[in-house]
Design a protein around this motif. Structure first.
Motif, mmCIF file in Angstrom:
data_model
loop_
_atom_site.group_PDB
_atom_site.id
_atom_site.type_symbol
_atom_site.label_atom_id
_atom_site.label_comp_id
_atom_site.label_asym_id
_atom_site.label_seq_id
_atom_site.Cartn_x
_atom_site.Cartn_y
_atom_site.Cartn_z
ATOM 1 N N GLU A 261 16.076 15.496 3.148
ATOM 2 C CA GLU A 261 17.328 14.982 3.740
ATOM 3 C C GLU A 261 18.094 16.145 4.383
ATOM 4 N N HIS B 269 15.320 23.683 -3.755
ATOM 5 C CA HIS B 269 15.908 22.922 -2.651
ATOM 6 C C HIS B 269 15.771 23.611 -1.286
ATOM 7 N N CYS C 281 24.927 23.009 2.033
ATOM 8 C CA CYS C 281 24.635 21.795 1.275
ATOM 9 C C CYS C 281 25.910 21.232 0.659
HETATM 10 N N1 5CA Z 1 24.125 17.578 -2.994
HETATM 11 C C1 5CA Z 1 23.420 18.728 -3.473
HETATM 12 C C2 5CA Z 1 23.127 19.713 -2.365
HETATM 13 S S1 5CA Z 1 22.283 18.972 -1.024
HETATM 14 C C3 5CA Z 1 24.213 19.429 -4.592
HETATM 15 O O1 5CA Z 1 23.721 20.422 -5.083
HETATM 16 N N2 5CA Z 1 25.364 18.859 -4.932
HETATM 17 S S2 5CA Z 1 26.311 19.397 -6.117
HETATM 18 O O2 5CA Z 1 27.460 18.538 -6.084
HETATM 19 O O3 5CA Z 1 25.586 19.477 -7.323
HETATM 20 O O4 5CA Z 1 26.744 20.854 -5.736
HETATM 21 C C4 5CA Z 1 27.451 21.126 -4.538
HETATM 22 C C5 5CA Z 1 27.476 22.632 -4.287
HETATM 23 O O5 5CA Z 1 28.213 23.282 -5.318
HETATM 24 C C6 5CA Z 1 26.071 23.278 -4.292
HETATM 25 O O6 5CA Z 1 26.025 24.293 -3.301
HETATM 26 C C7 5CA Z 1 25.984 23.893 -5.661
HETATM 27 O O7 5CA Z 1 25.110 25.016 -5.678
HETATM 28 C C8 5CA Z 1 27.430 24.314 -5.889
HETATM 29 N N3 5CA Z 1 27.772 24.429 -7.324
HETATM 30 C C9 5CA Z 1 27.551 23.534 -8.325
HETATM 31 N N4 5CA Z 1 28.017 23.992 -9.522
HETATM 32 C C10 5CA Z 1 28.560 25.216 -9.268
HETATM 33 C C11 5CA Z 1 29.193 26.214 -10.081
HETATM 34 N N5 5CA Z 1 29.396 26.051 -11.398
HETATM 35 N N6 5CA Z 1 29.610 27.341 -9.464
HETATM 36 C C12 5CA Z 1 29.431 27.546 -8.134
HETATM 37 N N7 5CA Z 1 28.837 26.633 -7.316
HETATM 38 C C13 5CA Z 1 28.401 25.486 -7.873
#
Ligand code: 5CA
Ligand code: ZN
Length: 423
Positions: A230, A256, A43
């Protein structure tokens, strides 16, 4: 959309070790065993704010998987989405008075440059939601035709939902209890209070058009894709028959990944979308979870602009296991920089080919064991202490080929191929 440039991934001699990974659904470490071509979907970002080190750590974990699969002799079809159609993006664009497309494009460009700097192998297909709405429309239509989706009784906003009992085995990915599901559903983008739903946990798959929100025409009414559908559509349309790994951070296991799998399984009457469901732990800063609201974010581009090498950032990430919730601090980075210098000094000094081969074998074994990077670094530390030198070497930049013995070259190639680290 276009991906980012491919780093050089050198071929590594010696015997490979079969990759085993922890599967969230089965709660155990087991071999991945793909066909000649492996398929992996991870993702992608929601591009409304800069990529922080938490995101980077998650993509680096899946890059390690990618590298071990290549070392195991597989071709890899790697697919990643970009969630450029989503509420937080629209809200930020409105706040800053910019077009949501422009905001998404700018943040995706920054993400690409961070990934390139970290030598992350790019996805073959890097797919934004805005360019794949037709794929989602086709899947929503099929779910409606099958009776695996329903329109809520709300003439003003006839949103479409998928019921949680569309398959007989909902909940197998996360294994969460109903209480856990309720908590996380509400916290992670779900809408348990939406009136007209058959069950509070049913998932939105098509949001009917609202004033002021982007929308696309569809046979069942204009609107935009729900989140889980999606990824389900983008992944399954590209990984048919080779969906070996579904990945992301641990916050994506439920709802998700649970719903992405359920949507596909209800459509195809299948039992299980992906072979392995793999989740990386969350990164915190000095003991506090990195979050936008607290502002305690570390950005890759700021670290590199301040002169920290991407190779050191990688080693810092590797100092703890990808599945645990992990802490980042200046101390973690400082220790990683010492390690990088230590390894470079040893690679420059060593002439012991047998020891180099033994280390490379240990690296392969540790990484193949559910990406045991702390174990891999311990092996490298021990090797560097024995074969290194206390002489001061210029270790602030990658070493040059011509300076290395065959032993040094072998270790350097292994770090590059298996870990994405240029010594
Ligand atoms: N667009 C969606 C997934 S389809 C989304 O979750 N976007 S995101 O920008 O919020 O996160 C992108 C990825 O980074 C995801 O896999 C999420 O689990 C990971 N992620 C977000 N914050 C952290 C964190 N603090 N530590 C490790 N991974 C993280
Ligand atoms: Zn996703």
């Amino acid at each position: 959309m276009h991906s980012w440039p491919q780093p050089d991934v050198p071929a590594l001699s010696g015997d490979c070790v079969e990759l085993q990974l922890f599967d969230t659904a089965d709660q155990c470490v087991r071999p991945v065993r793909p066909a000649a071509t492996a398929g992996m979907y991870v993702c992608g970002i929601t591009p409304y704010d800069s990529t922080h080190l938490g995101h980077a750590a998650t993509y680096v974990a899946f890059d390690l998987i990618h590298r071990q699969l290549l070392d195991n002799g597989h071709a890899v079809v790697y697919v990643q989405n970009v969630t450029d159609v989503d509420d937080p993006l629209f809200e930020r664009a409105a706040r800053d008075n910019v077009d949501w497309r422009e905001l998404g494009d700018d943040q995706t460009t920054l993400f690409r440059s961070d990934m390139e700097a970290l030598r992350v192998i790019p996805p073959r297909d890097f797919v934004s939601v805005s360019e794949s709405v037709d794929e989602v429309i086709a899947v929503v239509q099929q779910l409606l035709d099958k009776g695996a989706a329903y329109v809520v009784d709300d003439p003003e906003h006839p949103d479409i939902y998928a019921p949680i009992d569309a398959t007989g085995h909902f909940g197998y990915v996360s294994g969460y209890s109903p209480e856990h599901m309720r908590t996380f559903f509400a916290e992670r983008g779900g809408d348990p209070e939406r009136s007209g739903k058959h069950h509070p946990l049913d998932a939105l798959i098509w949001r009917a058009a609202r004033d002021g929100e982007p929308s696309w025409e569809a046979p069942f009414g204009a609107g935009r894709p729900g989140w889980h559908i999606e990824c389900s559509a983008i992944a399954n349309n590209r990984l048919k028959g080779i969906f070996d790994i579904q990945g992301g951070g641990s916050d994506l296991a439920f709802p998700h990944h649970e719903f992405s799998a359920a949507h596909y399984e209800s459509l195809t009457d299948s039992e299980r979308m992906a072979g392995h469901y793999v989740h990386a732990g969350m990164i915190s800063l000095d003991g506090v979870k990195m979050s936008k609201s607290l502002g305690n974010l570390v950005f890759v581009h700021k670290l590199t602009a301040a002169g920290h090498e991407p190779a050191a950032i990688r080693l810092g990430i590797y100092s703890s296991h990808y599945r645990g919730d992990r802490d980042w601090s200046e101390g973690v980075l400082a220790r990683a920089e010492q390690r990088l210098a230590h390894y470079r000094a040893a690679v420059a000094a060593t002439t012991d080919e047998a020891a180099a081969k033994q280390l490379v074998q240990q690296l392969r074994e540790r990484l193949a064991d559910d990406l045991d990077t702390p174990g891999a670094l311990r092996a490298a530390d021990a090797w560097a202490s024995t074969h290194g030198t206390d002489d001061a070497v210029d270790s602030s930049s990658p070493l040059k080929d011509a300076e290395l013995s065959a032993a040094g070259e072998h270790v350097r190639t292994a770090f590059d191929a298996l870990l994405g680290v240029r010594l």
